[in-house]
Design an enzyme around this catalytic site. Structure first.
Site, PDB file in Angstrom:
ATOM      1  N   ARG A 107       0.836  -1.193   0.000  1.00  0.00           N
ATOM      2  CA  ARG A 107       0.000   0.000   0.000  1.00  0.00           C
ATOM      3  C   ARG A 107       0.881   1.258   0.000  1.00  0.00           C
ATOM      4  NH1 ARG A 107      -5.120   1.729  -1.179  1.00  0.00           N
ATOM      5  NH2 ARG A 107      -6.159   2.793   0.531  1.00  0.00           N
ATOM      6  N   THR A 380      -9.103   0.629  -9.590  1.00  0.00           N
ATOM      7  CA  THR A 380      -8.357  -0.480  -9.049  1.00  0.00           C
ATOM      8  C   THR A 380      -8.458  -1.627 -10.040  1.00  0.00           C
ATOM      9  OG1 THR A 380      -9.023   0.311  -6.916  1.00  0.00           O
ATOM     10  CG2 THR A 380      -8.328  -1.968  -6.997  1.00  0.00           C
TER      11      THR A 380
HETATM   12  O1  DON Z   1      -7.995   1.038  -1.543  1.00  0.00           O
HETATM   13  C1  DON Z   1      -9.162   1.300  -1.785  1.00  0.00           C
HETATM   14  O2  DON Z   1     -10.091   0.874  -1.144  1.00  0.00           O
HETATM   15  C2  DON Z   1      -9.464   2.177  -2.979  1.00  0.00           C
HETATM   16  N1  DON Z   1      -8.348   3.029  -3.258  1.00  0.00           N
HETATM   17  C3  DON Z   1      -9.809   1.313  -4.136  1.00  0.00           C
HETATM   18  C4  DON Z   1     -10.177   2.108  -5.348  1.00  0.00           C
HETATM   19  C5  DON Z   1     -10.967   1.349  -6.341  1.00  0.00           C
HETATM   20  O3  DON Z   1     -11.267   0.197  -6.168  1.00  0.00           O
HETATM   21  C6  DON Z   1     -11.405   2.101  -7.517  1.00  0.00           C
HETATM   22  N2  DON Z   1     -12.074   1.225  -8.429  1.00  0.00           N
HETATM   23  N3  DON Z   1     -13.121   1.286  -8.873  1.00  0.00           N
END
Ligand code: DON
Length: 571
Positions: A107, A380
């Site tokens: 992360r 993501t």
């Molecule tokens: O880590 C997280 O929960 C978010 N940054 C995830 C972002 C995400 O899944 C965007 N996709 N649609």
């Protein structure tokens, strides 16, 4: 279950390889409904066909899942810059063929100059877009550290061998899909606004065009030659830090040099005869799905028809209670004490559901985080891999929003994340996913922002059964739960479970969202009459699940989400 409705109907590397991939991949009729790709030995499912194929090619050349991770992740950075990345971060959960499990956290971290109120103005109000767009939105990237850490510990090939096909792909180019072209066009002005008129993605790109990214090929070539330190301490680090600062950001060379990926014990919990292995904090995924499964287990969700009001109510009410806890208790375990054992204890979860009734909706305003006795207190992408030795990895990686902060490092060929928005910039004010945070997820130098990413592996009878995960911000958690339940409780195959329409609830806002045009109006009226507030339109993010199921025959069934250009390949 009799209620099994499927609502959706649905570059090669070398000619020889492509032929061998498809000649070994055939359909099998073991699971009913729409079936995914079936393979005998190994499979990669990801957001792009090229990335899945490069991962599989690495396995066919004698590599394992960890080698394939490095290849697939970097091939996604080339062909799927929407979310695939060098400038972001992620989480990987693994299960070795011998049953050993573990996970790695790569992360992003807040830069050392970050501080609690950095996105607030002098009146204490949030400064619009500062945590979502441009250089100030980025955390220190973890992706290169994560893939090198995992590959060096468990992989069999050399990074140079693994990265060569990706470098070739970036040089040779890939064909832009119409979905990609549409998104790039929509954001073209923003790319120019953030990066200037000469920026790489400022040009007009059409569906069907072949896009080459030679500058990214050059970055990858340096990384292949010099290893992970090239990104964190080498020429690439110098260019990256200078670029961020020239754009008004705060990431320094020493922030990059200090970054480390962290091995963490995964969250492991039973659900009936399944053993579920998922990501621990700083992702909320594992703890929150453990809470949801724990709350529904005594109430036998499988007795209700698929997508009946009872099925939906039970899940929504468990989600309401779990997200209330998520938002209050969870954050970076290196900075806050998280009462994981207490939050996932059977007695506690049972007590959380005491106020649940099928008669009417609980109001989110009546649910707060539970009382725990403990010492102290959008984009993501996901890919799933099973290799020929039976090792499995589940990886979710992200830039956060689509193309992250929109800041493209033109000298290096990749986008930077806007992951700082996953922190709670101001207590009680929702972030881009409507999530409301608390002190546990406030900003601090060097801290990791709370995530919803839920890369998950499931065992049944002590054997590998499913590898699953998805993008989708706050909806990731509920999409993973539904996909597992669709197969386990509602007897779907993998592809069918991935395709099935999804719904979502996250405590606040007090709304249940349904995938548009996919749910019966009688069902919706029934839920409304019980006091549920429904959001049926305007809800584009509901996950894009990529998963693998081990069938009773031992063969693998891929589930590649038709909501994207996702693809399962196997042999
Ligand atoms: O880590 C997280 O929960 C978010 N940054 C995830 C972002 C995400 O899944 C965007 N996709 N649609």
């Amino acid at each position: 279950m009799n209620h099994k409705i499927t609502y959706f109907k649905l570059l090669g590397l070398t000619a020889g390889l492509v032929f061998s991939l498809f000649s070994c991949t055939k359909k099998e009729t073991e699971s009913p409904g729409n079936q995914g790709e079936i393979a005998d030995k190994a499979m990669v499912v990801s957001a792009r066909e090229e990335a899945s194929k490069i991962g599989l090619e690495i396995i066919q050349r004698g590599g394992n899942a960890f080698d394939a991770m490095m290849a697939t992740e970097m091939a996604l950075a080339v062909t799927y810059p929407f979310a695939g990345n060098l400038g972001g971060g992620g989480f990987m959960v693994y299960r070795m063929a011998d049953g050993t499990v573990g996970s790695i956290d790569y992360r992003e971290k807040a830069p050392s100059a970050a501080y609690r109120d950095m996105y607030l103005d002098e009146n204490g109000e949030i400064i619009p877009e500062l945590s979502t767009k441009g250089a100030m939105a980025s955390g220190v990237p973890g992706t290169i550290a994560g893939i090198f850490e995992a590959q060096s510990k468990f992989g069999k090939l050399t990074p140079a061998e693994i990265l060569q096909p990706v470098i070739d792909l970036a040089e040779r180019g890939f064909v832009v899909s119409s979905r990609q072209a549409e998104r790039l066009l929509k954001l073209r002005e923003t790319f120019i606004e953030v990066n200037g008129p000469e920026t790489f993605f400022g040009k007009e790109i059409k569906g069907g065009d072949t896009l080459k990214i030679p500058v990214l090929a050059a970055t990858l070539r340096r990384i292949a030659a010099n290893g992970r330190d090239e990104f964190y301490k080498g020429e690439t680090a110098k260019i990256l830090a200078a670029h961020m600062q020239s754009k008004g950001g705060i990431i320094t060379e020493s922030d990059l040099a200090d970054y480390e990926a962290v091995w963490r014990d995964p969250i492991v919990f039973p659900y009936k005869d399944l053993k579920i292995i998922s990501m621990a904090p700083p992702s909320s995924g594992g703890v929150t799905i453990a809470q949801i499964f724990g709350m529904i287990e005594p109430l036998s969700i499988g007795q209700y028809p698929f997508h009946s009001p009872e099925h939906i109510q039970l899940l929504v009410e468990a989600e309401r209670r779990a997200y209330a806890d998520r938002n209050f208790f969870l954050g970076d375990p290196d900075f806050v004490d998280i009462p994981v054992a207490e939050l996932t204890a059977g007695e506690y979860l049972k007590s959380r559901m005491e106020s649940f009734t099928m008669e009417k909706a609980t109001k989110s305003e009546d649910i707060a985080a539970g009382e725990i006795a403990f010492a102290e207190s959008m984009e993501t992408t996901h890919y799933s891999i099973v290799d020929a030795e039976g090792n499995a990895i589940s990886v979710t990686t992200t830039l956060n929003g689509a193309y992250g902060s929109k800041l493209f490092v033109d000298e290096l060929g990749f986008f930077m994340n806007n992951e700082m928005d996953d922190f709670s910039s101001k207590a009680g004010v929702p972030n881009m996913f409507g999530l409301i945070g608390a002190e546990a997820n406030s900003i601090a130098a060097g801290k990791r922002m709370l995530s919803s990413m839920t890369p998950t592996i499931v065992e049944k009878d002590g054997k590998l059964w499913m590898v699953v995960g998805t993008p989708g911000g706050s909806t990731i958690i509920t999409s993973v739960v539904q996909t597992i339940l669709n197969v386990y409780e509602f007897n779907m195959g993998m592809q069918e479970a991935v395709e099935a329409p999804r719904f979502h609830h996250q405590w606040l806002p007090d709304l249940v969202s349904f995938e548009p045009n996919s749910f019966d109006s009688v069902l919706i009226s029934n839920l409304k009459s019980k006091g549920y507030q429904i959001m049926e339109n305007n809800n584009p993010i509901i996950g894009k699940v990529d998963a693998i199921l081990v069938l009773p025959s031992g063969k693998l069934e891929g589930g590649a989400d038709p909501r994207g250009d996702d693809k399962a390949v196997g042999y």
